[in-house]
Design an enzyme around this catalytic site. Structure first.
Site, mmCIF file in Angstrom:
data_model
loop_
_atom_site.group_PDB
_atom_site.id
_atom_site.type_symbol
_atom_site.label_atom_id
_atom_site.label_comp_id
_atom_site.label_asym_id
_atom_site.label_seq_id
_atom_site.Cartn_x
_atom_site.Cartn_y
_atom_site.Cartn_z
ATOM 1 N N SER A 83 -44.145 -18.636 9.106
ATOM 2 C CA SER A 83 -45.620 -19.027 9.115
ATOM 3 C C SER A 83 -46.261 -19.664 8.923
ATOM 4 O O SER A 83 -46.486 -20.544 7.902
ATOM 5 C CB SER A 83 -46.174 -16.975 9.312
ATOM 6 O OG SER A 83 -47.324 -17.201 8.839
ATOM 7 N N ASP A 88 -48.314 -12.491 16.803
ATOM 8 C CA ASP A 88 -47.124 -13.309 15.640
ATOM 9 C C ASP A 88 -46.811 -12.000 14.692
ATOM 10 O O ASP A 88 -45.732 -11.638 14.529
ATOM 11 C CB ASP A 88 -47.313 -14.641 15.308
ATOM 12 C CG ASP A 88 -47.176 -15.119 16.244
ATOM 13 O OD1 ASP A 88 -45.893 -16.485 16.246
ATOM 14 O OD2 ASP A 88 -47.290 -15.690 16.984
ATOM 15 N N CYS A 145 -57.056 -13.946 12.485
ATOM 16 C CA CYS A 145 -56.350 -13.444 10.977
ATOM 17 C C CYS A 145 -57.343 -13.614 10.063
ATOM 18 O O CYS A 145 -57.031 -15.672 10.548
ATOM 19 C CB CYS A 145 -54.847 -12.942 10.397
ATOM 20 S SG CYS A 145 -54.402 -11.673 11.728
#
Length: 552
Positions: A468, A80, A192
């Site tokens: 997000s 993404d 992440c």
């Protein structure tokens, strides 16, 4: 789907299959064992998935050791973060493509069990959807977390880099610092280290007992990942022999546990989208109202980057998923099964679970008593909208201001880069929904720029697209119906007053009904993003965000 064993060497009609498997290097003796698919989403183009090529080898070793035969195949794995902007049109589409490609490959080759190797935003839910549809014995294994980056005594993770764009644009950091962070902040492979959609859904797997505990929060470089992979390989063979399918574990009670867990840890707003879609694949569809009821039934006891200073490694060291489950155990169904062969109750009663209360709070002193989200409704979102309330400064729980309207993400980015944003306004980004986008683009960079510019305490941002999981600030997404199909967002004009109340769970356009009706009469759908091929097919068939944006 009923499993069927391929490799009965006494059945002469299997000769073609056996011969071709022999040509791949498998022996007849191997084909008498349970055939286990390692569904790998390894790619060089995604840091969260780069470790999976090596991890698959250890899963393979475990399957052999457990008495099974491993057969590996791959599926796409978009990042993404890399697909921001134009590439984002093709990201949510891949969630459903991943689901169907796994289903098709499994039917074609007659695998008897599945190990799903996944990590990131669309791949985890896509694989869960496939597991729900196929209903074979299934275990999930994620790659683990990216190493946090340290600079000047501070610790940074990926979402800090997005906010740095706004900081640099507004002169808050130097060009030298910006480019150093650009190069160094994503410090290693792995997922992440923030509570974005990847870790929300990755830890959801742990919370529902279909992945090893600690899988998502452990560093990708930890030797424990190798042991997990081998254990996973051995365990899936045993599940096949025991006949324990995915739906035997992912029951309604366990699925609801998972939603409660997501709310307790301040998870991603995308979880609303994905759980709605997964529930339909499980043949127990829930509505956005059901999701809201479940998430509000449990207190939010912790939150992580970017909504707090804690990253995923901090979460892991504080006790991780087990510590959260133990803390909220009174809100959960404890008699649900897990892949481990014992119930959640047994695990919480017997496992030595450490919990650092400075990172993972208590139900007595929660961050929020009624979950982490606000599901908003009103004349601007009759079918609902979602915001992560625990990522919003309390002074913005209520906001009323004039609309500044944009018909695409590109328009609002240009406007923000020009420094034109006025405090008090509401930035409206439309034609970015499932059909209008198409693909329901994630507007995480504009949202992060808002924070980096210091405007998240005075400006709201709303869209029929998504944000997000690593978004903070007053950013309301999933506004439904979307503008492309004539939803109310299509009728907003510059200067209209919009009122958002996260405590009352409302979002309204303060324009009289007569004016709105006149605007509706003159409405003509705008094709802001003309598409062909894959994206046209998606636009034609995808459902609304209120049904999980399903393209199946």
């Amino acid at each position: 789907m009923q499993a069927h064993h391929r490799g009965n060497i006494e059945d002469t009609t299997e000769a073609y299959y056996i011969g071709l498997m022999n040509s791949c290097g498998f022996r007849n003796a191997d084909l008498k064992k349970p055939t286990i698919a390692i569904v790998n989403s390894w790619t060089d183009a995604n840091p969260g998935h780069k470790p999976l090529r090596e991890l698959a080898q250890y899963v393979r070793e475990g399957i052999w050791a457990g008495g099974g035969t491993p057969v590996e195949f791959n599926v796409p794995a978009p990042c993404d973060g890399m697909a921001q902007g134009a590439g984002m049109h093709a990201v949510l589409t891949q969630r459903d493509l991943i689901c169907r490609s796994i289903e098709a490959m499994t039917i074609a080759h007659g695998f008897e069990g599945l190990v799903m190797l996944c990590s990131c935003d669309k791949i985890v839910p896509g694989m869960i959807m496939a597991a729900a549809q196929i209903d074979l014995p299934t275990i999930f294994l994620t790659a683990g977390a990216m190493t946090p980056y340290q600079d000047g005594g501070n610790v940074y993770v990926t979402c800090d880099l997005k906010e740095a764009i706004g900081q640099f644009g507004s002169g808050k950091i130097t060009e030298e610092t910006f480019h150093r962070w650009e190069q160094c902040m994503c410090a290693s492979s792995g997922t992440c280290s923030m509570m974005g959609t990847a870790n929300t859904m990755g830890t959801f797997l742990e919370a529902t007992g279909v992945a090893p505990y600690g899988a998502a929060t452990m560093l990708a470089s930890d030797a424990g990942k190798v042991r997990q992979a081998r254990d996973t390989g051995e365990r899936i063979v045993q599940l096949v022999k025991e006949g324990v399918s995915f739906r035997d574990i992912m029951t309604k009670a366990n699925f609801e546990n998972g939603i409660k867990y997501i709310s307790a840890i301040g998870g991603s707003t995308n979880a609303a989208l994905h759980t709605l879609a997964i529930s339909r694949m499980l043949d127990m569809p829930i509505t956005i109202e059901d999701f809201d009821r479940l998430q509000k039934s449990v207190p939010c006891i912790s939150k992580y980057k970017p909504s707090s200073k804690f990253n995923i490694t901090d979460f892991h060291n504080a006790g991780g998923v087990p510590a959260v489950l133990k803390t909220i155990r009174d809100y959960l169904d404890l008699d649900v099964k897990t892949i481990h062969g014992y119930t959640l109750r047994h695990f919480l009663d017997t496992a030595p679970i450490h919990c650092d209360s400075s990172v993972i709070g208590t139900v007595e002193k929660p961050l929020s008593e009624a979950g982490c989200f606000s599901v908003l409704k009103g004349n601007l979102a009759p079918l609902g909208a979602v915001v992560k309330k625990t990522g919003v400064d309390p002074k913005m729980y209520y906001h009323k201001g004039p609309a500044v309207v944009f018909n695409s993400e590109e328009e609002v980015r240009d406007y923000m880069l020009a420094g034109s944003v006025k405090p008090g306004c509401v930035l409206v980004i439309r034609y970015e929904g499932p059909k209008g986008g198409p693909g329901m683009r994630e507007l995480s960079i504009p949202a992060a720029m808002l924070v980096g510019m210091g405007l998240h305490t005075s400006v709201a941002m709303i869209t029929d697209g998504r944000f997000s999981g690593a978004t903070r600030g007053p950013c309301v997404g999933h506004i439904t119906p979307e503008a492309y199909v004539g939803g109310p967002l299509a009728y907003v004009e510059n200067g209209d007053i919009i009122e958002i109340d996260m405590d009352k769970c409302t979002i309204n356009l303060l324009v009289d009904e007569k004016t709105l009706e006149e605007r509706k009469k003159n409405f003509k759908p705008q094709d802001i993003h003309p598409v062909t091929g894959l994206l046209k097919s998606y636009r034609d068939k995808v459902s609304g965000a209120d049904e999980g944006a399903l393209w199946l």
